[in-house]
Design a protein around this motif. Structure first.
Motif, PDB file in Angstrom:
ATOM      1  N   TRP A 229       5.615  -3.961   4.436  1.00 42.94           N
ATOM      2  CA  TRP A 229       6.047  -4.028   5.017  1.00 42.94           C
ATOM      3  C   TRP A 229       6.142  -2.875   4.179  1.00 42.94           C
ATOM      4  CZ3 TRP A 229       7.629  -5.482   9.980  1.00 42.94           C
ATOM      5  CH2 TRP A 229       8.791  -4.403  10.898  1.00 42.94           C
ATOM      6  N   ALA A 230       7.193  -2.405   3.145  1.00 43.38           N
ATOM      7  CA  ALA A 230       6.863  -0.702   2.843  1.00 43.38           C
ATOM      8  C   ALA A 230       5.495  -0.589   2.211  1.00 43.38           C
ATOM      9  CB  ALA A 230       7.672  -1.128   1.007  1.00 43.38           C
ATOM     10  N   ALA A 231       4.453  -0.960   2.078  1.00 47.59           N
ATOM     11  CA  ALA A 231       3.177  -0.176   1.725  1.00 47.59           C
ATOM     12  C   ALA A 231       2.837   0.305   2.902  1.00 47.59           C
ATOM     13  CB  ALA A 231       2.031  -1.567   1.034  1.00 47.59           C
ATOM     14  N   ARG A 232       2.367  -0.251   4.014  1.00 43.67           N
ATOM     15  CA  ARG A 232       2.512   0.138   5.334  1.00 43.67           C
ATOM     16  C   ARG A 232       3.096   0.953   5.680  1.00 43.67           C
ATOM     17  NH1 ARG A 232      -1.653  -2.957   9.129  1.00 43.67           N
ATOM     18  NH2 ARG A 232      -0.774  -2.116  11.080  1.00 43.67           N
ATOM     19  N   PHE A 233       4.572   1.314   5.795  1.00 45.48           N
ATOM     20  CA  PHE A 233       5.148   2.041   6.080  1.00 45.48           C
ATOM     21  C   PHE A 233       4.740   3.772   5.250  1.00 45.48           C
ATOM     22  CE2 PHE A 233       9.536   4.955   5.712  1.00 45.48           C
ATOM     23  CZ  PHE A 233       9.460   4.832   7.076  1.00 45.48           C
ATOM     24  N   LYS A 234       4.791   3.573   4.063  1.00 44.73           N
ATOM     25  CA  LYS A 234       4.256   4.531   3.212  1.00 44.73           C
ATOM     26  C   LYS A 234       2.788   5.382   3.644  1.00 44.73           C
ATOM     27  CE  LYS A 234       3.578   5.947  -2.011  1.00 44.73           C
ATOM     28  NZ  LYS A 234       3.078   5.224  -3.337  1.00 44.73           N
ATOM     29  N   ALA A 235       1.817   4.248   3.286  1.00 45.63           N
ATOM     30  CA  ALA A 235       0.715   4.731   4.784  1.00 45.63           C
ATOM     31  C   ALA A 235       1.189   5.831   5.227  1.00 45.63           C
ATOM     32  CB  ALA A 235      -0.329   3.627   4.440  1.00 45.63           C
ATOM     33  N   ALA A 236       1.398   4.876   5.868  1.00 46.44           N
ATOM     34  CA  ALA A 236       2.081   6.353   7.642  1.00 46.44           C
ATOM     35  C   ALA A 236       2.564   7.319   7.409  1.00 46.44           C
ATOM     36  CB  ALA A 236       2.758   4.936   8.693  1.00 46.44           C
ATOM     37  N   GLU A 238       2.730   8.750   4.614  1.00 47.90           N
ATOM     38  CA  GLU A 238       1.526   9.923   4.063  1.00 47.90           C
ATOM     39  C   GLU A 238       0.512  10.176   4.849  1.00 47.90           C
ATOM     40  OE1 GLU A 238      -0.172   7.587   0.737  1.00 47.90           O
ATOM     41  OE2 GLU A 238       1.178   8.299  -0.316  1.00 47.90           O
ATOM     42  N   ALA A 239       0.160   9.759   6.147  1.00 46.80           N
ATOM     43  CA  ALA A 239      -1.039  10.106   7.221  1.00 46.80           C
ATOM     44  C   ALA A 239      -0.384  10.976   7.777  1.00 46.80           C
ATOM     45  CB  ALA A 239      -1.626   8.992   8.083  1.00 46.80           C
ATOM     46  N   ARG A 240       1.393  11.001   8.204  1.00 50.58           N
ATOM     47  CA  ARG A 240       2.012  11.987   8.946  1.00 50.58           C
ATOM     48  C   ARG A 240       1.420  13.048   8.467  1.00 50.58           C
ATOM     49  NH1 ARG A 240       4.376   7.470  10.638  1.00 50.58           N
ATOM     50  NH2 ARG A 240       5.881   7.432   9.396  1.00 50.58           N
ATOM     51  N   SER A 241       2.146  13.082   7.098  1.00 50.49           N
ATOM     52  CA  SER A 241       2.045  14.430   6.473  1.00 50.49           C
ATOM     53  C   SER A 241       1.165  15.161   5.840  1.00 50.49           C
ATOM     54  CB  SER A 241       2.986  13.988   4.819  1.00 50.49           C
ATOM     55  OG  SER A 241       3.010  15.413   4.061  1.00 50.49           O
ATOM     56  N   ARG A 242       0.054  14.327   6.131  1.00 47.21           N
ATOM     57  CA  ARG A 242      -1.516  14.897   5.706  1.00 47.21           C
ATOM     58  C   ARG A 242      -1.794  15.366   6.918  1.00 47.21           C
ATOM     59  NH1 ARG A 242      -6.100  12.482   2.866  1.00 47.21           N
ATOM     60  NH2 ARG A 242      -6.993  14.713   3.176  1.00 47.21           N
TER      61      ARG A 242
END
Length: 247
Positions: A229-236, A238-242
């Motif tokens: 769950w944490a990995a999924r949230f972190k990836a999301a 990072e995607a929002r930041s980019r």
């Protein structure tokens, strides 16, 4: 050796007690003396190779890489050569379940499992991973929520459409389980929409212990889900930041 049969609580909430009995009969038939020693040996070796791969891929090191190389060269040959025996084993387990529970109970169970699997994939897991993209903490009622989805009755038109889709799906070489149509044909059961049972197997068999057991599983699953769950949230994140940078 000891063999453990692990059955999910959402499965018990999706099925009636009779349907659940047929699932137990099918699974226990894989251990039965009705099966030849060769069939049983092949069945458990296939499971063993699958578990070995999970263990190997979760570790690192030169020794593990060498074992992985051997596994990836040998396991496909073993899988291909043992596939026909494994498929026949499934038919034998179906027959054992039909002998105990009745062929139509087994047929109805297959239909329920096909429809409930789809609704859990489409509605539960899709919503769960969508939530993981926006919330840093996992749902604290994962098992209970999945069970609610599994236990909920389906609309008649929706159930009919999903059953037709399942009946039209062919068998593949990727799964030793035959298609539902071939399952039904082999045991002589009718393809029909099962009636929603008044009580589930979980309610009939677990009774007063069901709430406490469900809560305990919820706590365990919440902990088990935290890393993914944490990995999924972190990836999301990072995607929002980019995306914000590009905007």
């Amino acid at each position: 050796p000891k063999n453990y049969l692990v059955l999910g609580l959402p499965l018990m909430r999706a099925l009636s007690a009779d349907q659940f009995q047929s699932v137990l009969a099918h699974e226990l038939a894989h251990l039965s003396r009705r099966q030849s020693r060769i069939d049983r040996s092949v069945h458990f070796k296939r499971i063993g190779w699958s578990r070995l791969l999970e263990q190997l891929e979760s570790r690192r090191g030169w020794g593990i890489l060498l074992l992985l190389r051997f596994y990836r060269s040998y396991a496909p040959f073993f899988g291909a050569y043992s596939f026909v025996l494994a498929r026949a084993h499934e038919y034998e387990a179906d027959k054992a379940a039909a002998d105990l529970s009745g062929k139509q109970v087994v047929g109805d169970t297959l239909a329920v499992l096909a429809m409930k699997s789809r609704v859990i994939d489409d509605r539960f897991w899709h919503g769960m991973w969508k939530a993981a993209a926006v919330s840093p903490e996992p749902d604290s009622h994962i098992c209970s929520s999945m069970g609610d989805v599994a236990a909920a009755p389906l609309a008649a038109e929706e159930a009919k459409l999903w059953l037709e889709d399942a009946l039209e799906s062919p068998s593949t070489c990727e799964d030793v389980h035959p298609s539902i149509s071939e399952h039904l044909k082999a045991i002589g059961a009718e393809a029909r929409l099962p009636v929603q049972p008044p009580t589930s197997a979980a309610e009939e068999l677990l009774r007063d212990s069901l709430p406490a057991l469900s809560s305990a599983i919820d706590r365990e699953l919440t902990q088990a889900f935290r890393p993914s769950w944490a990995a999924r949230f972190k990836a999301a994140e990072e995607a929002r930041s980019r995306l914000a940078e590009w905007d």
